[in-house]
Design an enzyme around this catalytic site. Structure first.
Site, short mmCIF file in Angstrom:
data_model
loop_
_atom_site.label_atom_id
_atom_site.label_comp_id
_atom_site.label_asym_id
_atom_site.label_seq_id
_atom_site.Cartn_x
_atom_site.Cartn_y
_atom_site.Cartn_z
N HIS A 61 -11.00 -1.32 5.20
CA HIS A 61 -10.64 -0.87 6.56
C HIS A 61 -11.15 0.54 6.88
O HIS A 61 -10.81 1.08 7.92
CB HIS A 61 -9.12 -0.91 6.70
CG HIS A 61 -8.45 0.05 5.78
ND1 HIS A 61 -8.47 -0.10 4.39
CD2 HIS A 61 -7.81 1.21 6.02
CE1 HIS A 61 -7.86 0.93 3.85
NE2 HIS A 61 -7.44 1.73 4.80
N ASP A 62 -11.91 1.13 5.96
CA ASP A 62 -12.36 2.51 6.15
C ASP A 62 -13.86 2.63 6.37
O ASP A 62 -14.36 3.75 6.54
CB ASP A 62 -12.01 3.35 4.92
CG ASP A 62 -10.52 3.63 4.81
OD1 ASP A 62 -9.85 3.69 5.86
OD2 ASP A 62 -10.03 3.79 3.67
N GLU A 70 -6.79 3.93 -5.20
CA GLU A 70 -7.97 4.30 -4.42
C GLU A 70 -8.45 5.65 -4.95
O GLU A 70 -7.83 6.68 -4.68
CB GLU A 70 -7.63 4.42 -2.93
CG GLU A 70 -8.87 4.74 -2.11
CD GLU A 70 -8.58 5.42 -0.77
OE1 GLU A 70 -9.46 5.38 0.08
OE2 GLU A 70 -7.50 6.00 -0.60
N ASP A 72 0.88 -1.18 0.00
CA ASP A 72 0.00 0.00 0.00
C ASP A 72 0.91 1.22 0.00
O ASP A 72 1.62 1.49 0.97
CB ASP A 72 -0.86 -0.05 1.27
CG ASP A 72 -2.15 0.73 1.15
OD1 ASP A 72 -2.14 1.81 0.53
OD2 ASP A 72 -3.17 0.27 1.71
N ASP A 123 -2.76 4.76 -2.35
CA ASP A 123 -3.65 5.48 -1.43
C ASP A 123 -4.02 6.85 -2.01
O ASP A 123 -3.17 7.56 -2.54
CB ASP A 123 -2.89 5.65 -0.11
CG ASP A 123 -3.77 6.13 1.02
OD1 ASP A 123 -4.70 5.39 1.39
OD2 ASP A 123 -3.52 7.24 1.53
C1 GLC Z 1 -7.07 6.21 2.51
C2 GLC Z 1 -6.92 5.05 3.44
C3 GLC Z 1 -7.31 5.49 4.82
C4 GLC Z 1 -6.38 6.60 5.24
C5 GLC Z 1 -6.37 7.73 4.23
C6 GLC Z 1 -5.21 8.64 4.46
O1 GLC Z 1 -8.39 6.64 2.39
O2 GLC Z 1 -7.66 3.96 2.98
O3 GLC Z 1 -7.28 4.44 5.74
O4 GLC Z 1 -6.78 7.11 6.49
O5 GLC Z 1 -6.24 7.26 2.92
O6 GLC Z 1 -4.01 8.02 4.11
#
Ligand code: GLC
Ligand code: CA
Length: 511
Positions: free
Chosen positions: A320-321, A257, A98, A202
């Site tokens: 995980h979010d 993402e 990641d 990310d």
């Molecule tokens: C993404 C991740 C999340 C994180 C954010 C900042 O959305 O999935 O868990 O807090 O980025 O890095």
């Protein structure tokens, strides 16, 4: 077969802190993942994606990276990661890391240096700006969390503000600076040279910024800026990542993402097949309710947007979010039916560790809340065994157990052929065995109200997937054999042409 693994395979997301602790500190570690590789191979996934394992002050539990080219001692060593990769590859499992390019930790040496003085050689690696005339922040942008905070923090050492689309401890990098780009390309080379199969990137849509840093348009005022950010310069940078990855042998893969509130530009991230290999379309993926019309609309929408540009979809229900879909949809029967869809839609499915156990979010008492974004519930530890510490090396993991941890443990569900775990395994095996389900076309079918039905097809292989979203049985005519049913009922027999409440079936059509 010519399609790359990331089109035909299934990716399994591991949140390392919550997977399995082997040294008793309450936090999952790389050794814990290594010990469960046989479970993942048995389940039948093709790749694992590890949420960040890099050295981090853990303000955002690893998404605040202090060194991109090492492993946090909490998780193990670089040697442990190398070993995990080798042992994964030996089981035909790819490994994705990641990569967090939008921001670093405020403890990263780049930011420590940048913050030191206005004249620092790294000053321009981040977004430093003078206060507004009234002394306030340079613009009105809001951070993603904690809710409502400004995206700017004043630094008294040098009398300027720095930009952070997330926590103040996560300063945004300035990707217009070519030195930042070069340093980050080095990071990608570091891992690709070590045999990593690719990256989940990310908040990839956040990295390019409007250089004028304008306020939000009035309708969007107060919405976290990162949910709105969309810049041509990001796409230029992503093309650079793609060229870098594609220069390596063995189908290295980039999945981004993309998390834009209105899903307005998700498809741009594929470029002309020269940007991301895959892109999540969040929050649309995790916000679709348990309703037939919502899913029909979403499936049609994905096809309408991605087919014309030759882009390949991703499907994800949990991560995980966001609260787990078992919790969002409200019952195990629905979670099972959703798994049938997830693993039979056209595109690459992403599973989130624990969904194969049907886990719900944990209840987090006020005195155990840790995440500044309120996401602890879906990050509860995975129970491996029925009793005691559920296979963990401690009785008190960093977060509370999810509900019914013993009953939901791998040990219990593996012994029960009717469990959701075995449903996932059957679906994964079916997918692996069928070109139509892996790579075939998809067409939505007419069906009675309450039923979503679609056909997957390749050559003379034809499947119908039917899902009953209603709470009563519905008659539904398809000729064929039930190969997988969400509740296991009738598998291997002719389809009875009726679907139970929240039931889903995969039917092989007679020719
Ligand atoms: C993404 C991740 C999340 C994180 C954010 C900042 O959305 O999935 O868990 O807090 O980025 O890095
Ligand atoms: Ca540990």
């Amino acid at each position: 077969m010519t399609a790359p693994w990331w089109k035909t395979g299934v990716v399994y997301q591991i949140y390392p802190r919550s997977f399995l602790d082997t040294n008793g500190d309450g936090v999952g570690d790389l050794e814990g993942i290594r010990r469960r590789l046989d479970h993942l191979a048995w389940l039948g996934v093709d790749a694992i994606w590890l949420s960040p394992v890099f050295p981090s002050p853990m303000k955002d539990f690893g998404y605040d990276v202090a060194d991109y080219c090492d492993v946090d001692p909490l998780f193990g060593t670089l040697g442990d990661l190398d070993r995990l990769v080798t042992e994964s590859h030996a089981r035909n499992l790819k490994v994705l890391l990641d990569w967090v390019p939008n921001h670093t930790s405020d403890q990263h040496p780049w930011f420590v240096e940048s913050r030191r003085a206005r004249t620092s050689p790294k000053r321009d690696w981040y977004w430093w700006r003078d206060p507004a005339p009234d002394g306030g922040p340079p613009n009105e942008w809001k951070a993603a969390f904690p809710a409502g905070i400004d995206a700017w923090t004043f630094d008294s050492t040098t009398g300027q503000y720095y930009l952070h689309q997330f926590l103040p401890e996560q300063p945004d990098l300035n990707w217009t600076n070519p030195d930042v780009m070069r340093a980050m390309h080095d990071v990608l080379h570091f891992w690709l040279d070590r045999g990593i199969d690719g990256f989940r990137i990310d908040v990839v849509h956040g990295i390019g910024k409007d250089p004028a840093l304008p306020d939000e348009i009035p309708e969007w005022r107060g919405i976290p800026h990162v949910a709105l950010n969309e810049q041509p310069s990001t796409h230029e940078l992503v093309r650079g990542f793609r060229r870098l990855a594609d220069a390596y042998p063995g189908d290295r893969m980039l999945v981004g993402e993309v998390f834009q509130l209105f899903s307005q530009t998700h498809e741009r991230y594929f470029g002309a097949n020269d940007e991301l290999h895959l892109a999540f379309d969040l929050p649309a993926s995790v916000a679709t309710l348990w309703e037939e019309a919502a899913w029909r609309e979403r499936i049609a929408n994905v096809a309408a947007r991605l087919d014309p540009i030759g882009a390949w979809p991703t499907w994800v229900l949990s991560n995980h979010d966001t609260p787990r879909h078992r919790s969002r949809f409200g019952s195990e029967a629905r979670a099972r039916a959703a798994a049938v869809m997830l693993l039979t839609l056209r595109g690459t499915p992403f599973l989130y560790a624990g969904e194969e156990l049907g886990l719900e979010d944990a209840e987090i008492p006020a005195d155990r809340r840790l995440d500044p974004g309120g996401r602890d519930g879906c990050r509860a530890p995975i129970p491996w065994t029925v009793g005691g510490t559920h296979g963990w090396a401690t009785a008190r993991p960093w977060l509370p157990w999810p509900p019914d941890a013993g009953e939901r443990s791998l040990e219990r569900l593996r012994a029960d052929e009717t469990s959701i775990l075995h449903l996932y395994r059957r679906l994964l095996a079916l997918r692996r065995s069928s070109a139509a389900l892996r790579e075939g076309s998809i067409a939505l079918l007419d069906a009675p109200d309450g039923i979503l039905a679609y056909e997957r097809r390749a050559d003379d292989e034809r499947w119908v997937v039917a899902v009953n979203f209603a709470s009563e049985p519905i008659a539904h005519a398809v000729a064929g054999t039930v190969v997988v049913a969400s509740d296991g009922a009738g598998e291997g027999r002719a389809y009875r042409r009726i679907l139970g409440p929240d039931q889903a079936v995969v039917v092989r059509r007679e020719r």
